[in-house]
Design a protein around this motif. Structure first.
Motif, PDB file in Angstrom:
ATOM      1  N   GLU A  53      28.779  33.731  49.592  1.00  0.00           N
ATOM      2  CA  GLU A  53      27.598  33.217  50.299  1.00  0.00           C
ATOM      3  C   GLU A  53      26.918  34.316  51.104  1.00  0.00           C
ATOM      4  N   ALA A  54      27.691  35.335  51.496  1.00  0.00           N
ATOM      5  CA  ALA A  54      27.141  36.451  52.260  1.00  0.00           C
ATOM      6  C   ALA A  54      26.616  37.563  51.359  1.00  0.00           C
ATOM      7  N   GLY A  55      26.649  37.340  50.041  1.00  0.00           N
ATOM      8  CA  GLY A  55      26.115  38.326  49.117  1.00  0.00           C
ATOM      9  C   GLY A  55      27.053  39.473  48.821  1.00  0.00           C
ATOM     10  N   MET A  56      28.357  39.230  48.956  1.00  0.00           N
ATOM     11  CA  MET A  56      29.321  40.286  48.677  1.00  0.00           C
ATOM     12  C   MET A  56      30.516  39.731  47.923  1.00  0.00           C
ATOM     13  N   GLN A  57      31.432  40.615  47.573  1.00  0.00           N
ATOM     14  CA  GLN A  57      32.603  40.214  46.796  1.00  0.00           C
ATOM     15  C   GLN A  57      33.866  40.522  47.583  1.00  0.00           C
ATOM     16  N   LEU A  58      34.795  39.566  47.585  1.00  0.00           N
ATOM     17  CA  LEU A  58      36.095  39.772  48.216  1.00  0.00           C
ATOM     18  C   LEU A  58      37.148  39.953  47.132  1.00  0.00           C
ATOM     19  N   SER A  59      37.834  41.084  47.169  1.00  0.00           N
ATOM     20  CA  SER A  59      38.904  41.374  46.228  1.00  0.00           C
ATOM     21  C   SER A  59      40.233  41.292  46.972  1.00  0.00           C
ATOM     22  N   VAL A  60      41.116  40.391  46.541  1.00  0.00           N
ATOM     23  CA  VAL A  60      42.390  40.187  47.223  1.00  0.00           C
ATOM     24  C   VAL A  60      43.484  40.999  46.539  1.00  0.00           C
ATOM     25  N   VAL A  61      44.159  41.839  47.311  1.00  0.00           N
ATOM     26  CA  VAL A  61      45.308  42.610  46.838  1.00  0.00           C
ATOM     27  C   VAL A  61      46.555  41.973  47.432  1.00  0.00           C
ATOM     28  N   THR A  62      47.416  41.440  46.586  1.00  0.00           N
ATOM     29  CA  THR A  62      48.632  40.775  47.053  1.00  0.00           C
ATOM     30  C   THR A  62      49.832  41.675  46.814  1.00  0.00           C
ATOM     31  N   LEU A  63      50.430  42.138  47.898  1.00  0.00           N
ATOM     32  CA  LEU A  63      51.610  42.987  47.801  1.00  0.00           C
ATOM     33  C   LEU A  63      52.872  42.122  47.829  1.00  0.00           C
ATOM     34  N   PRO A  64      53.934  42.577  47.159  1.00  0.00           N
ATOM     35  CA  PRO A  64      55.161  41.780  47.121  1.00  0.00           C
ATOM     36  C   PRO A  64      55.882  41.791  48.465  1.00  0.00           C
ATOM     37  N   GLU A  65      56.828  40.881  48.612  1.00  0.00           N
ATOM     38  CA  GLU A  65      57.604  40.775  49.848  1.00  0.00           C
ATOM     39  C   GLU A  65      58.354  42.066  50.146  1.00  0.00           C
TER      40      GLU A  65
END
Length: 272
Positions: A53-65
């Motif tokens: 909605e803000a005109g950008m992209q969120l990329s989620v990096v999920t690191l392991p425990e």
């Protein structure tokens, strides 16, 4: 007046999208998480939608425990992002302070690193912590003047209490930070503005407040499977301005986070 945080957030996101479109490319925000709980995953999905909605992209990096602090530092320093978010809380075994301090100031939209936080405390930047920006938006849109007003901030944490108190002082308010509401009941009863940031369900009820107080509840926690605030719902009956939980400060703070992204990127492009 009960604040509609979602409506304010929608307005801020529209404004941010207009600014983002003038940048000539879609800003990329990298969010780094580790062994996320269901609540954290839900929160990140909300951020993904708000980023769009803000005109950008969120990329989620999920690191392991099993991730180390070095893994976080590497993920933070990877090229390609216009801003980096470290989604808190992190596993207790990790040094959170070291990790957030590795975020470069020009990417630190959450104002978490010591460098960014110090610049804010010393008024050396226009990038404010998202919760501070949310409080600012609420007060300005409610036509609340802070000059010489008695303000009590409940809680002294780095995310809410400390930064909000610092900003209130800059506005000319008389500010008191308290950590025990029972010991400070009289101070609360005398306050014109109260900001809550403890994270304890129903910590404050209407007996702690004077009529027509401005009450901003930035404390969130879970009770009975629901997200609740530090203020008991009865507080709305005495407050002239009241922020509910959910639907108050939270959505506005998320919108302000993405506004910070554009502000940082505009500055970077201007300097280059």
């Amino acid at each position: 007046m009960i604040i509609d945080g979602r409506a304010i957030a929608a307005d801020l996101l529209r404004q941010t999208k207009q600014r983002a479109e003038r940048l000539g490319r879609v800003p990329l925000v990298r969010a780094i998480t580790c062994a996320p709980s269901p609540a954290t995953l839900s929160y990140l999905r909300i951020k993904e939608r708000r980023a769009e909605e803000a005109g950008m992209q969120l990329s989620v990096v999920t690191l392991p425990e099993t991730a180390t602090e070095e893994d976080f530092v590497e993920a933070i320093g990877a090229p390609g992002a216009d801003a980096v978010i470290v989604q808190l809380p992190l596993p207790e075994a990790l040094d959170t302070e070291r990790i957030v301090n590795s975020i470069p100031e020009h990417l630190d939209a959450d104002v978490l690193s010591d460098t960014s936080y110090s610049a804010f405390l010393h008024a050396e930047t226009d990038v404010l912590p998202p919760v501070v920006l949310a409080v600012k938006e609420i007060l300005e849109r409610s036509n609340v003047s802070l000059y010489e007003k008695k303000c009590v901030v409940v809680g002294s944490g780095k995310l809410v209490g400390r930064p909000v108190a610092s900003w209130l002082l800059r506005q000319g308010a008389q500010v008191l930070v308290v950590t025990s509401v029972e010991a400070s009941k009289q101070e609360l009863l005398n306050a014109d503005v109260v900001v809550l940031g403890v994270g304890k369900p129903g910590l404050i009820d209407s007996s702690f407040l004077k009529q027509d107080v401005v009450l901003i509840d930035a404390g969130t926690s879970e009770s009975g499977g629901q997200v609740v605030g530090d203020a008991h719902p009865s507080c709305a009956e005495v407050a002239s301005v009241f922020t509910p939980v959910p639907g108050g400060v939270g959505p506005i703070a998320v919108a302000c986070l993405f506004r910070n992204v554009v502000t940082l990127l505009e500055r970077t492009l201007q300097e280059s």
